[in-house]
Design a protein around this motif. Structure first.
Motif, PDB file in Angstrom:
ATOM      1  N   SER A 256       0.823  -1.204   0.000  1.00 38.68           N
ATOM      2  CA  SER A 256       0.000   0.000   0.000  1.00 38.68           C
ATOM      3  C   SER A 256       0.865   1.266   0.000  1.00 38.68           C
ATOM      4  O   SER A 256       1.322   1.725   1.053  1.00 38.68           O
ATOM      5  CB  SER A 256      -0.924  -0.008   1.225  1.00 38.68           C
ATOM      6  OG  SER A 256      -1.876   1.017   1.146  1.00 38.68           O
TER       7      SER A 256
ATOM      8  N   ASN B  85       0.850   4.340   2.669  1.00 40.89           N
ATOM      9  CA  ASN B  85       0.471   3.861   3.985  1.00 40.89           C
ATOM     10  C   ASN B  85       1.766   3.607   4.761  1.00 40.89           C
ATOM     11  O   ASN B  85       2.480   2.646   4.481  1.00 40.89           O
ATOM     12  CB  ASN B  85      -0.360   2.574   3.837  1.00 40.89           C
ATOM     13  CG  ASN B  85      -0.859   2.036   5.166  1.00 40.89           C
ATOM     14  OD1 ASN B  85      -0.192   2.146   6.179  1.00 40.89           O
ATOM     15  ND2 ASN B  85      -2.035   1.439   5.142  1.00 40.89           N
TER      16      ASN B  85
ATOM     17  N   SER C  29       2.232   0.188   6.555  1.00 41.52           N
ATOM     18  CA  SER C  29       2.383  -0.899   5.590  1.00 41.52           C
ATOM     19  C   SER C  29       3.798  -0.923   5.025  1.00 41.52           C
ATOM     20  O   SER C  29       4.426  -1.986   4.928  1.00 41.52           O
ATOM     21  CB  SER C  29       1.362  -0.748   4.457  1.00 41.52           C
ATOM     22  OG  SER C  29       1.587  -1.677   3.430  1.00 41.52           O
TER      23      SER C  29
ATOM     24  N   GLY D 240       0.859  10.795   5.160  1.00 39.77           N
ATOM     25  CA  GLY D 240       0.507   9.387   5.279  1.00 39.77           C
ATOM     26  C   GLY D 240      -0.945   9.123   5.602  1.00 39.77           C
ATOM     27  O   GLY D 240      -1.324   7.991   5.890  1.00 39.77           O
TER      28      GLY D 240
ATOM     29  N   PHE E 170      -3.707   8.327   4.102  1.00 40.24           N
ATOM     30  CA  PHE E 170      -4.142   7.848   2.795  1.00 40.24           C
ATOM     31  C   PHE E 170      -5.661   7.813   2.667  1.00 40.24           C
ATOM     32  O   PHE E 170      -6.198   7.797   1.564  1.00 40.24           O
ATOM     33  CB  PHE E 170      -3.546   6.461   2.531  1.00 40.24           C
ATOM     34  CG  PHE E 170      -3.765   5.478   3.643  1.00 40.24           C
ATOM     35  CD1 PHE E 170      -4.771   4.545   3.568  1.00 40.24           C
ATOM     36  CD2 PHE E 170      -2.947   5.502   4.767  1.00 40.24           C
ATOM     37  CE1 PHE E 170      -4.970   3.644   4.599  1.00 40.24           C
ATOM     38  CE2 PHE E 170      -3.146   4.598   5.798  1.00 40.24           C
ATOM     39  CZ  PHE E 170      -4.159   3.670   5.718  1.00 40.24           C
TER      40      PHE E 170
ATOM     41  N   VAL F  20      -8.188   8.557   8.742  1.00 42.80           N
ATOM     42  CA  VAL F  20      -6.951   8.610   9.524  1.00 42.80           C
ATOM     43  C   VAL F  20      -6.814   9.969  10.220  1.00 42.80           C
ATOM     44  O   VAL F  20      -6.024  10.111  11.161  1.00 42.80           O
ATOM     45  CB  VAL F  20      -5.729   8.323   8.623  1.00 42.80           C
ATOM     46  CG1 VAL F  20      -4.420   8.395   9.391  1.00 42.80           C
ATOM     47  CG2 VAL F  20      -5.864   6.937   7.980  1.00 42.80           C
TER      48      VAL F  20
ATOM     49  N   TYR G  65      -2.896   6.530  15.144  1.00 39.83           N
ATOM     50  CA  TYR G  65      -4.244   6.298  14.595  1.00 39.83           C
ATOM     51  C   TYR G  65      -5.331   6.776  15.564  1.00 39.83           C
ATOM     52  O   TYR G  65      -6.367   6.140  15.734  1.00 39.83           O
ATOM     53  CB  TYR G  65      -4.441   4.825  14.234  1.00 39.83           C
ATOM     54  CG  TYR G  65      -4.051   4.517  12.808  1.00 39.83           C
ATOM     55  CD1 TYR G  65      -3.028   5.203  12.184  1.00 39.83           C
ATOM     56  CD2 TYR G  65      -4.707   3.531  12.074  1.00 39.83           C
ATOM     57  CE1 TYR G  65      -2.650   4.931  10.879  1.00 39.83           C
ATOM     58  CE2 TYR G  65      -4.339   3.243  10.763  1.00 39.83           C
ATOM     59  CZ  TYR G  65      -3.315   3.946  10.176  1.00 39.83           C
ATOM     60  OH  TYR G  65      -2.965   3.678   8.888  1.00 39.83           O
TER      61      TYR G  65
ATOM     62  N   GLY H 253      -1.317  -1.150   8.670  1.00 43.19           N
ATOM     63  CA  GLY H 253      -1.880   0.139   8.289  1.00 43.19           C
ATOM     64  C   GLY H 253      -3.355   0.309   8.489  1.00 43.19           C
ATOM     65  O   GLY H 253      -3.980   1.130   7.814  1.00 43.19           O
TER      66      GLY H 253
ATOM     67  N   CYS I  84     -10.783   1.190  10.526  1.00 43.85           N
ATOM     68  CA  CYS I  84     -10.576   0.530   9.232  1.00 43.85           C
ATOM     69  C   CYS I  84     -11.268  -0.821   9.182  1.00 43.85           C
ATOM     70  O   CYS I  84     -11.714  -1.265   8.123  1.00 43.85           O
ATOM     71  CB  CYS I  84      -9.084   0.326   8.967  1.00 43.85           C
ATOM     72  SG  CYS I  84      -8.188   1.830   8.510  1.00 43.85           S
TER      73      CYS I  84
END
Length: 420
Positions: free
Chosen positions: A23, A26, A29, A229, A231, A235, A287, A345, A350
């Protein structure tokens, strides 16, 4: 009369969960690419989060992992699992459908003129490893929400317009069962990372769902946030009922977004986290905003179900502790351990798709109970690989292991019709 509540549908983390670093943009990731992943632990962490939410009195559902490796996708590229290049093989193994926030965009029945809950499956065309998810996701949505009296499930917006689903969509409302204002957040390319949500896709979904322009806001995600970051919008911002909880640098023109919200929903409460308190780096690393902001039953205010990484970050946790001590709408902090997902990520938000509906109208096979989660956990403990290292993706034995594991899960849930 149906009783509308918010149901969180979590993606069960699949047996092929691995860290291939697929990704772009990310940070987690990319950082953990090539590390050993632990699919069994990952799935059990996700199940524990669902148990936690049930314990709070919240409605909880789940989606099955998709069939991996995706042999049909490789065949469409003229190759096989044995003969494919490493990056294509890794993409075919990807367990990224676990992040159900990217499954679809959802407009609840109170927002739609036909009185149905509309779901448009995301095409996820920006990233190769996710672009082949939508047929399997669509099949699940059509099964889970098959009652056409209450639901309308739509095929994806055609490419080249990238649509990444609810991760770039928020809804504000007085209560979940009342008409709301839907916020579609899109990106613009130009920085080091691709903007995954196109405004053309967002507008198309709004039209397909029949949403009136007076109840819709299209907001550009801040380029600085994407470059840092973020994405997906989830986030850096999250909404629940009348509350928007957002980083100061989430939107390209924040004041215009706030004004549009207040114009359409005067009683909205916007909680802005200043960059001077929490910079984008800390927000994305922890996060903080990829939390589930939920309304607690019984009038106990709202809770943030957030990753333990937020608790481990001093700047973030100090801010949150002061926030809940005040007289604001967020009254409770609930850290949950989803470290295996975080390392690839994806945080608590999510992992779930929010659907406002009467649980009685949903196919019961997709609804969670403590007993059903116990059954799922038993299948995971017996069948999911304990660990997957990068070099195992070329091992034929892994194909058999992950395929058999998913088949066992489908059987125990009565969903063998989804077997590829």
């Amino acid at each position: 009369m149906s009783k509308l509540v918010e149901i969180n549908f979590d993606g069960i983390i699949g047996p092929s969960h691995n860290y291939a670093g697929l990704s772009v943009g990310n940070i987690a990731s990319s950082t953990n690419a090539g590390e050993t992943a632990y699919p069994r632990e990952a799935a059990l962490q996700g199940i524990a989060k669902m148990r936690h939410n049930l314990g709070l009195g919240l409605a909880q559902g789940f989606f099955m992992p998709l069939g991996r490796p995706n042999i049909g996708w490789l065949e469409s590229l003229g190759t096989t699992i044995d003969g494919s290049e490493p990056h294509l093989r890794a993409a075919s193994f990807s367990a990224s459908s676990m992040w159900a926030a990217n499954a679809a965009t959802v407009s609840p029945a109170p927002d739609a003129p036909d009185g149905k809950c509309h779901l448009t499956v995301a095409n996820l065309q920006t990233m190769p490893h996710r672009s082949h998810e939508w047929p399997g996701t669509l099949a699940q949505l059509q099964m889970a929400f098959a009652n056409r009296e209450y639901f309308a499930v739509h095929a994806p917006v055609p490419s080249p317009f990238g649509d990444e689903g609810a991760a770039n969509h928020m809804r504000l409302c007085s209560t979940h069962d009342a008409a709301g204002v839907e916020i579609f957040v899109y990106g613009k390319s130009g920085g080091p990372f691709p903007a995954r949500q196109h405004i053309e896709a967002s507008k198309a979904v709004a039209r397909i769902h029949g949403l009136g322009l007076d109840r819709v806001i299209f907001a550009q995600q801040a380029e600085i946030a994407i470059a840092a970051g973020a994405f997906h919008n989830d986030v850096v911002a999250v909404a629940n009922e009348r509350v928007l909880f957002t980083h100061e640098q989430a939107f390209e023109q924040p004041e215009a977004v706030y004004d549009a919200i207040r114009k359409r929903m005067p009683d909205a409460e916007i909680v802005i986290v200043p960059a001077s308190n929490i910079g984008l780096e800390d927000a994305i690393k922890s996060y903080l905003f990829n939390a589930q902001l939920v309304t607690l039953p019984g009038g106990d205010g709202m809770a943030l179900i957030l990753p333990t990484e937020a608790r481990d970050n001093d700047a973030v946790w100090n801010y949150l502790t002061e926030l809940v001590a005040g007289n604001g709408p967020i009254r409770q902090l609930c850290p949950v351990d989803v470290r295996q997902s975080m390392a690839n990520g994806g945080g608590p938000a999510c992992l779930r798709l929010r659907v406002v509906a009467d649980p009685a109208t949903v196919d019961r096979r997709f609804m969670a109970t403590p007993e059903k989660l116990d059954q799922i956990a038993a299948v995971v403990e017996k069948n999911w690989p304990e660990a997957i290292s990068p070099d195992q993706l070329s091992d034929p034995a892994l194909v058999t292991t992950v395929t058999t594991a998913r088949t066992r899960l489908l059987e125990i849930c009565g969903l063998s019709a989804l077997d590829d």
